[in-house]
Design an enzyme around this catalytic site. Structure first.
Site, PDB file in Angstrom:
ATOM      1  CD1 TRP A 104      -2.750   1.629   0.788  1.00 34.63           C
ATOM      2  CD2 TRP A 104      -1.469   2.307   2.436  1.00 34.63           C
ATOM      3  NE1 TRP A 104      -3.115   2.845   1.102  1.00 34.63           N
ATOM      4  CE2 TRP A 104      -2.376   3.354   2.158  1.00 34.63           C
ATOM      5  CE3 TRP A 104      -0.301   2.438   3.168  1.00 34.63           C
ATOM      6  CZ2 TRP A 104      -2.373   4.590   2.951  1.00 34.63           C
ATOM      7  CZ3 TRP A 104      -0.329   3.772   4.004  1.00 34.63           C
ATOM      8  CH2 TRP A 104      -1.544   4.746   3.892  1.00 34.63           C
ATOM      9  CB  SER A 109       1.199  -4.599   2.505  1.00 34.13           C
ATOM     10  OG  SER A 109       0.365  -4.076   3.249  1.00 34.13           O
ATOM     11  CG  MET A 110      -2.185  -2.718  -1.074  1.00 31.62           C
ATOM     12  SD  MET A 110      -3.287  -1.514  -1.489  1.00 31.62           S
ATOM     13  CE  MET A 110      -4.752  -2.493  -2.556  1.00 31.62           C
ATOM     14  CG  ASP A 127       3.218  -6.665  10.071  1.00 34.46           C
ATOM     15  OD1 ASP A 127       2.496  -5.773  10.318  1.00 34.46           O
ATOM     16  OD2 ASP A 127       3.448  -7.265   8.936  1.00 34.46           O
ATOM     17  CG  HIS A 181       3.580  -4.063   7.272  1.00 32.26           C
ATOM     18  ND1 HIS A 181       2.783  -5.369   7.302  1.00 32.26           N
ATOM     19  CD2 HIS A 181       3.114  -3.512   6.162  1.00 32.26           C
ATOM     20  CE1 HIS A 181       1.968  -5.016   6.004  1.00 32.26           C
ATOM     21  NE2 HIS A 181       2.121  -4.041   5.668  1.00 32.26           N
TER      22      HIS A 181
END
Length: 307
Positions: free
Chosen positions: A68, A134-135, A258, A287
Site C-alpha cells: 500500500w 501487504s495489500m 508486524d 511490516h
C-alpha cells in the site's frame, strides 16, 4: 531467528462463514488471444491507464507487486539479489502510484487484478512466481480466483493484509471500523505527518534514517485518491473464498512484530486457508521486513522460485 512451517493446513472453523466478494465484484473479461507488446517501460491497462514497470535480468520470471502506497522501487534490493541468481525480475507501479498514471478510478481489487493480468499478458510472462507485499496479497488472490493460474507457477505473500481486516460478525477479531475512520481522517488532514508518526513500528531500531526517508519518499508519490481508495479496498475486502481457491504452491512470510498486519489476524490465517501453503515466521520482524530482513527475504525468494 525462528521458523514456523505450516504445510497444507486446514482452514480455521470461524473463517468458513460466508462467500468472499468486494462490493460490485464482476466476472473477469476474457483475456486477449494475442497479447499486445508493452510500449517501452509502460503497460497499458484495459481502461487506458499506463503502468510503469521495471524489467531486469533474464531467466525464470518473478513478478513483484508493491505494498500500500509504495512503488515497484521497494523491491530494488530483492530484485538485484534475484537477478544475480539468474532470475528475471519485473515490478510495476500500481495505478496512482509512482510513475504510473493516475486515472482517479479503478482502485478496487477487481480492476487491480485486471491490471496484473495486463502486465502478465503484454509481457507474455509464463511460469511466473508472484510476490506481493501487504495489500498486494489481495491482488494476487483476486487475480488467481478471477483469471486462473495458467501463467502462474507459485505465489509468495509477504506480510499480507489478507484474508480480512475489518471486524464483522464472522470476523470478531478484526479491526474496529471507528479506528479505521480515525486513521483515514488523519491521513486526509496531514499525510506527511501521519507517515512520520507511524514510521517507527514499520522498521527496526537500527534501520538508518536514510533508508526510512527512501521508503517515505516512495509513499509520498502516491496520489491522495489512490491512497484513500486503496486503503478502503484493502481494509474492507474479504478474500477468504479467493484464498481457498488458490491451487499453486504458496509461501507466506510474516514477522511476529508486524503492527500493520498482525500475524495472527493475517499471515497465519492466509496460510491456513490456502491448500498448498507454508508459513515462515520471522522472529522480531515488522511490516517492513523487505527492508529490515532483506537478505533473508531474498534467500527465501530464490529458494522458493527454484523449487
Amino acid at each position: 531467528m525462528v521458523e514456523q512451517n505450516i504445510d497444507t493446513p486446514a482452514a480455521p472453523a470461524k473463517a468458513e462463514v460466508g462467500p468472499a466478494s468486494d462490493p460490485g465484484r464482476r466476472p473477469a473479461q476474457g483475456a486477449r488471444s494475442k497479447p499486445r507488446p508493452a510500449p517501452g517501460p509502460f503497460v497499458e491497462a484495459r481502461d487506458g491507464a499506463h503502468l510503469f514497470r521495471r524489467d531486469w535480468g533474464a531467466g525464470q520470471p518473478v513478478l513483484f507487486l508493491s505494498g500500500w502506497a509504495l512503488t515497484g522501487e521497494m523491491w530494488a534490493y530483492q530484485m538485484l539479489d534475484l537477478v544475480d541468481q539468474g532470475l528475471r525480475c519485473v515490478a510495476y507501479d500500481r495505478r496512482g502510484h509512482g510513475r504510473s498514471s493516475d486515472p482517479g478510478r479503478g482502485y478496487e481489487y477487481d480492476t487491480l487484478a485486471d491490471d496484473l493480468a495486463a502486465v502478465l499478458e503484454q509481457l507474455d510472462l509464463r511460469e511466473v512466481t508472484l510476490v506481493g507485499h501487504s495489500m498486494s496479497g489481495g491482488e494476487i488472490a483476486r487475480y488467481l480466483s478471477r483469471h486462473g493460474a495458467g501463467r502462474i507457477a507459485r505465489a509468495v505473500f509477504l506480510a499480507p493484509t489478507t484474508p480480512m481486516l475489518l471486524r464483522a460478525a464472522d470476523n470478531p477479531d478484526g479491526l474496529d471500523p471507528l479506528l479505521i475512520d480515525q486513521v483515514r481522517a488523519a491521513m486526509r488532514a496531514d499525510y506527511p505527518r501521519w507517515l512520520d508518526d507511524n514510521a517507527p513500528p514499520f522498521f527496526v531500531a537500527d534501520t538508518s534514517p536514510a533508508m526510512r526517508e527512501w521508503v517515505k519518499h516512495q509513499m509520498l508519490q502516491c496520489s491522495m485518491k489512490a491512497l484513500i481508495d486503496c486503503n478502503r479496498a484493502s481494509v474492507e475486502a474479504d478474500f477468504r473464498d479467493d484464498l481457498r481457491r488458490i491451487t499453486v504452491p504458496t509461501l507466506v512470510l510474516h514477522g511476529d512484530r508486524d503492527a500493520s498486519a498482525p500475524l495472527a489476524l493475517t499471515g497465519a490465517r492466509t496460510a491456513a486457508l490456502i491448500p498448498d501453503s507454508r508459513l515462515v515466521v520471522y522472529e522480531g520482524a515488522p511490516h517492513g521486513l523487505f527492508i529490515t530482513h532483506r537478505e533473508r527475504v531474498s534467500r527465501d525468494l530464490v529458494a522458493f522460485a527454484r523449487s
